[in-house]
Design an enzyme around this catalytic site. Structure first.
Site, PDB file in Angstrom:
ATOM      1  N   TYR A 103       9.305  -7.309  -0.318  1.00 56.13           N
ATOM      2  CA  TYR A 103       8.678  -6.035  -0.698  1.00 56.13           C
ATOM      3  C   TYR A 103       9.270  -5.535  -2.005  1.00 56.13           C
ATOM      4  CZ  TYR A 103      12.378  -2.925   1.434  1.00 56.13           C
ATOM      5  OH  TYR A 103      13.524  -2.262   1.762  1.00 56.13           O
ATOM      6  N   TYR A 146       3.353   5.508   5.492  1.00 55.65           N
ATOM      7  CA  TYR A 146       2.795   5.692   4.145  1.00 55.65           C
ATOM      8  C   TYR A 146       1.746   6.792   4.132  1.00 55.65           C
ATOM      9  CZ  TYR A 146       5.051   1.132   3.400  1.00 55.65           C
ATOM     10  OH  TYR A 146       5.967   0.104   3.337  1.00 55.65           O
ATOM     11  N   THR A 192       0.811  -1.235   0.000  1.00 52.57           N
ATOM     12  CA  THR A 192       0.000   0.000   0.000  1.00 52.57           C
ATOM     13  C   THR A 192       0.841   1.281   0.000  1.00 52.57           C
ATOM     14  OG1 THR A 192      -0.160   0.064   2.412  1.00 52.57           O
ATOM     15  CG2 THR A 192      -1.895  -1.154   1.238  1.00 52.57           C
ATOM     16  N   TRP A 193       2.129   1.174  -0.306  1.00 50.54           N
ATOM     17  CA  TRP A 193       2.979   2.374  -0.331  1.00 50.54           C
ATOM     18  C   TRP A 193       2.528   3.258  -1.499  1.00 50.54           C
ATOM     19  CZ3 TRP A 193       8.917   2.409  -1.692  1.00 50.54           C
ATOM     20  CH2 TRP A 193       9.495   3.595  -1.198  1.00 50.54           C
TER      21      TRP A 193
HETATM   22  N1  LIG Z   1       9.358  -2.572   4.549  1.00 54.16           N
HETATM   23  C1  LIG Z   1       9.789  -1.651   3.725  1.00 54.16           C
HETATM   24  O1  LIG Z   1      10.772  -0.924   3.974  1.00 54.16           O
HETATM   25  C2  LIG Z   1       9.095  -1.494   2.402  1.00 54.16           C
HETATM   26  C3  LIG Z   1       9.708  -0.755   1.387  1.00 54.16           C
HETATM   27  C4  LIG Z   1       9.055  -0.674   0.157  1.00 54.16           C
HETATM   28  C5  LIG Z   1       7.827  -1.292  -0.023  1.00 54.16           C
HETATM   29  N2  LIG Z   1       7.231  -1.963   1.001  1.00 54.16           N
HETATM   30  C6  LIG Z   1       5.914  -2.609   0.821  1.00 54.16           C
HETATM   31  O2  LIG Z   1       5.948  -3.408  -0.364  1.00 54.16           O
HETATM   32  C7  LIG Z   1       4.897  -3.027  -1.227  1.00 54.16           C
HETATM   33  C8  LIG Z   1       5.247  -3.262  -2.682  1.00 54.16           C
HETATM   34  O3  LIG Z   1       6.387  -2.562  -3.081  1.00 54.16           O
HETATM   35  P1  LIG Z   1       6.353  -1.219  -3.958  1.00 54.16           P
HETATM   36  O4  LIG Z   1       5.066  -0.528  -3.763  1.00 54.16           O
HETATM   37  O5  LIG Z   1       7.617  -0.515  -3.637  1.00 54.16           O
HETATM   38  O6  LIG Z   1       6.484  -1.671  -5.439  1.00 54.16           O
HETATM   39  P2  LIG Z   1       6.129  -2.939  -6.359  1.00 54.16           P
HETATM   40  O7  LIG Z   1       4.985  -3.688  -5.771  1.00 54.16           O
HETATM   41  O8  LIG Z   1       7.398  -3.631  -6.641  1.00 54.16           O
HETATM   42  O9  LIG Z   1       5.688  -2.217  -7.691  1.00 54.16           O
HETATM   43  C9  LIG Z   1       4.549  -1.404  -7.748  1.00 54.16           C
HETATM   44  C10 LIG Z   1       4.448  -0.934  -9.182  1.00 54.16           C
HETATM   45  O10 LIG Z   1       4.119  -2.051 -10.005  1.00 54.16           O
HETATM   46  C11 LIG Z   1       2.944  -1.743 -10.747  1.00 54.16           C
HETATM   47  N3  LIG Z   1       2.137  -2.945 -10.886  1.00 54.16           N
HETATM   48  C12 LIG Z   1       1.683  -3.761  -9.902  1.00 54.16           C
HETATM   49  N4  LIG Z   1       1.000  -4.791 -10.420  1.00 54.16           N
HETATM   50  C13 LIG Z   1       1.011  -4.597 -11.763  1.00 54.16           C
HETATM   51  C14 LIG Z   1       0.473  -5.338 -12.853  1.00 54.16           C
HETATM   52  N5  LIG Z   1      -0.180  -6.471 -12.646  1.00 54.16           N
HETATM   53  N6  LIG Z   1       0.664  -4.848 -14.116  1.00 54.16           N
HETATM   54  C15 LIG Z   1       1.356  -3.696 -14.321  1.00 54.16           C
HETATM   55  N7  LIG Z   1       1.898  -2.970 -13.331  1.00 54.16           N
HETATM   56  C16 LIG Z   1       1.727  -3.421 -12.060  1.00 54.16           C
HETATM   57  C17 LIG Z   1       2.219  -0.697  -9.944  1.00 54.16           C
HETATM   58  O11 LIG Z   1       1.420   0.059 -10.814  1.00 54.16           O
HETATM   59  P3  LIG Z   1      -0.110   0.368 -10.449  1.00 54.16           P
HETATM   60  O12 LIG Z   1      -0.069   1.039  -9.106  1.00 54.16           O
HETATM   61  O13 LIG Z   1      -0.533   1.240 -11.573  1.00 54.16           O
HETATM   62  O14 LIG Z   1      -0.812  -0.952 -10.405  1.00 54.16           O
HETATM   63  C18 LIG Z   1       3.381   0.106  -9.374  1.00 54.16           C
HETATM   64  O15 LIG Z   1       3.855   1.024 -10.323  1.00 54.16           O
HETATM   65  C19 LIG Z   1       4.692  -1.548  -0.857  1.00 54.16           C
HETATM   66  O16 LIG Z   1       3.504  -1.036  -1.407  1.00 54.16           O
HETATM   67  C20 LIG Z   1       4.766  -1.612   0.622  1.00 54.16           C
HETATM   68  O17 LIG Z   1       3.558  -2.097   1.181  1.00 54.16           O
HETATM   69  C21 LIG Z   1       7.866  -2.108   2.187  1.00 54.16           C
END
Ligand SMILES: NC(=O)c1ccc[n+]([C@@H]2O[C@H](COP(=O)([O-])OP(=O)(O)OC[C@H]3O[C@@H](n4cnc5c(N)ncnc54)[C@H](OP(=O)(O)O)[C@@H]3O)[C@@H](O)[C@H]2O)c1
Length: 283
Positions: free
Chosen positions: A192, A52, A20-21
């Site tokens: 993540y 977030y 949900t970031w």
């Molecule tokens: N613990 C930590 O320090 C930490 C750090 C970073 C992240 N996180 C967690 O991990 C989660 C995921 O990582 P993230 O948000 O960095 O990035 P991610 O999930 O690696 O990538 C998100 C990106 O991928 C796209 N996407 C997702 N599904 C898709 C699909 N089926 N087709 C095309 N594009 C797609 C999204 O676009 P759309 O939005 O347009 O779908 C967005 O641009 C975060 O949201 C957060 O909850 C934790």
């Protein structure tokens, strides 16, 4: 959607969940619809954090899961600056209020900061005794940090359930020491940024072509293959963030995909694990 034992919690949790970031930056109705569609398809592990959107993501998650709380394995995180004993308790209360719930399924330290881990873990244990969190874990911990946490917490049911870490096809450093350590100690590993935070290998790249070829054999998509690869071991979970419901649907489609050894070898060849970041004995 395959469910797996989540570390020491003894609970079954969806192999693919939802991040949900930056979700609060999207069109609200679409973000809520995506999370709900994801729940419909079994992506019941929802990850958020007080960080977030300064709490806005938690509020949005609260709205998305209203009336469906019992379906969800809800994870949030305390910021390191708040992670002293009473600060951890207060931060959790505030997250619970924004999420409009009475409990978290797992509460994580977002990364290690200046407050002693003993303080944070004491706060987690207070919250656990009060029934406000059902388990706790850490995030962005390397092996020395993990060892410290284990030494303080000890092992056992409900203790030190998870390490949430950066893990995607082009960033496989955890495979050297963090993943083996977590597996030996029964700690779940949540990947993540599994799509590289929006930097997913394009169809015109060599890696993209390999993913597409493997995907075609399963009538799957390259992103589903990537998620299946990242969760190929029973200790692993992934939490992609998606805004349009169609993206959530695609991601959920990875929940039962099992790659063969030869698929894994092809991916290894084109997205190599790379060298160990620093020499650490795995103890
Ligand atoms: N613990 C930590 O320090 C930490 C750090 C970073 C992240 N996180 C967690 O991990 C989660 C995921 O990582 P993230 O948000 O960095 O990035 P991610 O999930 O690696 O990538 C998100 C990106 O991928 C796209 N996407 C997702 N599904 C898709 C699909 N089926 N087709 C095309 N594009 C797609 C999204 O676009 P759309 O939005 O347009 O779908 C967005 O641009 C975060 O949201 C957060 O909850 C934790």
């Amino acid at each position: 959607m395959e469910q797996r034992l989540f570390g020491s919690t003894k609970r079954l949790v969806a192999r693919i969940g939802q991040g949900t970031w930056f979700i609060e930056d999207a069109e609200r109705a679409s973000a809520i619809a995506a999370l709900r569609r994801g729940l419909d398809l079994g992506m019941t592990h929802i990850d958020t954090a007080e960080l977030y959107g300064g709490g806005a993501a938690e509020e949005l998650v609260g709205e998305a899961i209203a009336g469906r709380r019992n379906e969800v394995f809800l994870v949030s995180k305390v910021l390191p600056e708040n992670a002293f004993r009473s600060g951890t308790r207060l931060a959790c209360e505030q997250s619970l209020a924004r999420l409009d719930t009475d409990r978290l399924d797992c509460y994580l330290l977002h990364w290690r900061g200046r407050h002693p881990l003993e303080e944070t873990i004491a706060g987690f244990e207070d919250l656990q005794r009060a029934g406000k969190i059902l388990s706790w874990g850490v995030s962005n911990f390397d092996v020395p940090d993990l060892r410290d946490a284990l030494a303080i917490a000890g092992q056992g049911e409900g203790r030190f359930a998870c390490n949430q870490v950066l893990y995607h096809l082009q960033e496989r450093a955890i495979e050297h020491a963090v993943l083996p350590w977590c597996e030996r100690h029964g700690v779940a590993v949540t990947a993540y940024s599994p799509f590289g935070h929006g930097n997913f290998p394009g169809s015109g790249t060599e890696g993209g072509r390999v993913l597409a070829k493997i995907a075609a054999a399963y009538e799957a998509t390259p992103r589903q293959v990537a998620l299946a690869f990242l969760t190929r071991r029973p200790s692993l979970f992934a939490i992609p963030k998606a805004i349009p419901p169609a993206h959530a649907e695609e991601n959920a489609g990875a929940g039962d995909l099992q790659l063969s050894d030869s698929d894994v070898a092809l991916i290894d060849a084109v997205f190599p694990r790379g060298p160990q970041p620093r020499a650490l004995p795995v103890l």
